[in-house]
Write an enzyme that holds these catalytic residues in place. Structure first.
Site, PDB file in Angstrom:
ATOM      1  CB  THR A  41      -0.995   0.075   1.141  1.00 34.90           C
ATOM      2  OG1 THR A  41      -1.930  -1.050   1.020  1.00 34.90           O
ATOM      3  CG2 THR A  41      -1.816   1.141   1.460  1.00 34.90           C
ATOM      4  CB  SER A  80       2.943  -7.735   1.633  1.00 32.02           C
ATOM      5  OG  SER A  80       2.015  -7.826   2.370  1.00 32.02           O
ATOM      6  CB  THR A 113       0.802  -3.570   6.537  1.00 33.22           C
ATOM      7  OG1 THR A 113      -0.488  -3.655   5.959  1.00 33.22           O
ATOM      8  CG2 THR A 113       1.488  -2.382   6.331  1.00 33.22           C
ATOM      9  CG  ASP A 114      -2.015  -8.015   3.881  1.00 32.14           C
ATOM     10  OD1 ASP A 114      -2.301  -6.765   4.415  1.00 32.14           O
ATOM     11  OD2 ASP A 114      -2.864  -8.119   3.112  1.00 32.14           O
TER      12      ASP A 114
HETATM   13  N1  ASP Z   1      -2.572  -5.712   0.810  1.00 32.38           N
HETATM   14  C1  ASP Z   1      -1.723  -4.730   1.316  1.00 32.38           C
HETATM   15  C2  ASP Z   1      -0.285  -5.415   1.365  1.00 32.38           C
HETATM   16  O1  ASP Z   1       0.298  -6.126   2.421  1.00 32.38           O
HETATM   17  C3  ASP Z   1      -1.936  -3.973   2.427  1.00 32.38           C
HETATM   18  C4  ASP Z   1      -0.833  -2.987   2.891  1.00 32.38           C
HETATM   19  O2  ASP Z   1       0.174  -2.995   2.366  1.00 32.38           O
HETATM   20  O3  ASP Z   1      -0.956  -2.429   3.746  1.00 32.38           O
HETATM   21  O4  ASP Z   1       0.595  -5.233   0.601  1.00 32.38           O
END
Ligand code: ASP
Length: 350
Positions: A41, A80, A113-114
């Site tokens: 993200t 991620s 973040t995942d």
């Molecule tokens: N779906 C995203 C990821 O993990 C969520 C994020 O980056 O916050 O790449």
């Protein structure tokens, strides 16, 4: 990775050739930080796709040049959930190469973040240098009214540029916190305040742009581990099997049939394996599969010989590592041994 040529990082930091003048004298004395971008993200603009960041975000982070001389490279461009072990190996090798050089004082990894916590813990076990490595993401894309990417990136560069960050293992920052890669986990699907270390707390905070540490990581990491990715081209397959009321042995047996060399059992409570699954677990362990008892509870230590006789079952206990972190350690442990006793030593040490 069609963006490699143009690189998110270069666009993000506005460092593409010709875009910025050579560093001033004042800047030349600042720490040299390498940003390795992987997507997520933090790389999103107005769609769900990780792509080049827009001018808004570039304009929002001119503060970076007050902190450090920053260079950027693209290692991947994925959300991620799509981070793969092959990307981990590429990332780790690039970090080790960069930090071995006198031209780099610290590394920042931008990441979705995942699965950020898994990548961070993998790096914590395989980076062979004391220089700071900081993994950062954002919960909101750059076009959101309250995008957190710019502030998180500024914090990450400030931490990576800080001498106090050296020797603390791989660090994670979001929302002005400094967390240990080993202990941190994503606790909320969407909140900005989602990265926490439920058992042991954050190592520090970033306040007024200044990173301050209040405690240190004491489990072995980075230069004090036995793992070395230099000659690795792949990692062993390790599955996670989840427990619930009425579970049978099917998923466990399927994991073993699919040639997993290790199975992490996300058991209930103190890492319990129900009777219906114990036979499959014991026979897998007897056959040389590393079987780890972890817990689906988000906190606490799975005690050896607590709920089960681990020596009799042939199982290893995950200490305070959650199932996804335990899996990372088993993947690396399996590059050395499949002996349950040796694997337990690693869980007691890292
Ligand atoms: N779906 C995203 C990821 O993990 C969520 C994020 O980056 O916050 O790449």
């Amino acid at each position: 990775m069609k963006h490699i040529g143009t690189t998110l990082g270069l666009a993000l930091l506005g460092l593409a050739a010709g875009m910025h003048p050579a560093p001033t004298l004042a800047q030349a004395s600042k720490p040299r930080i390498l940003v390795l971008a992987t997507g997520g993200t933090i790389a999103q603009t107005d769609t769900k796709e990780a792509k080049l960041l827009g001018d808004a975000l570039v304009g929002a982070v001119p503060q970076l040049k007050d902190l450090a001389q920053v260079q950027a490279e693209q290692v991947a461009q994925v959300s991620s959930p799509d981070i793969a072990p092959e990307i981990w190996l590429r990332l780790a090798k690039r970090i080790n190469e960069a930090l071995a050089s006198n031209d780099v004082d610290g590394v920042v990894v931008t990441h979705g973040t995942d699965t950020l916590e898994e990548t961070a813990y993998f790096l914590d076990l395989v980076v062979k240098n004391d220089k700071p490595v900081v993994v950062v993401g954002s919960m909101r894309g750059s076009s959101a009214p309250s995008a957190d990417g710019p502030a998180n990136l500024i914090d990450a560069v400030a931490i990576a540029a800080s001498p106090a960050a050296r020797g603390n293992g791989v660090l994670v920052t979001l929302n002005d916190t400094i967390q240990s890669a080993r202990d941190v986990t994503k606790t909320n699907t969407t909140s900005l305040d989602t990265f926490k270390s439920p058992d042991f707390g954050a190592l520090g905070i970033v306040q007024g742009g200044k990173p301050t540490f209040y405690r240190h990581a004491s489990r072995r990491h980075t230069t004090a581990t036995e793992f070395d990715v230099a000659s690795l081209t792949a990692l062993p397959k390790v599955a996670i099997v989840y427990s619930y009321v009425g579970v049978d042995a099917d998923a466990f047996e399927q994991a073993v049939r699919s040639e997993a060399k290790g199975v992490v059992y996300a058991g209930t409570g103190n890492g319990s394996i129900p009777k219906a699954v114990q036979g499959a677990a014991a026979s897998a362990a007897k056959g040389g599969v590393v079987v780890v008892r972890a817990s689906r509870v988000n906190g606490g230590v799975v005690e050896r010989n607590g709920e089960h006789d681990d020596a009799a079952l042939g199982t290893v206990t995950a200490d305070s590592l959650n199932p996804q972190k335990a899996r990372v350690l088993v993947m690396l442990g399996l590059t050395k041994t499949n002996d349950a006793g040796e694997m337990q030593r690693m869980f007691d040490m890292y």
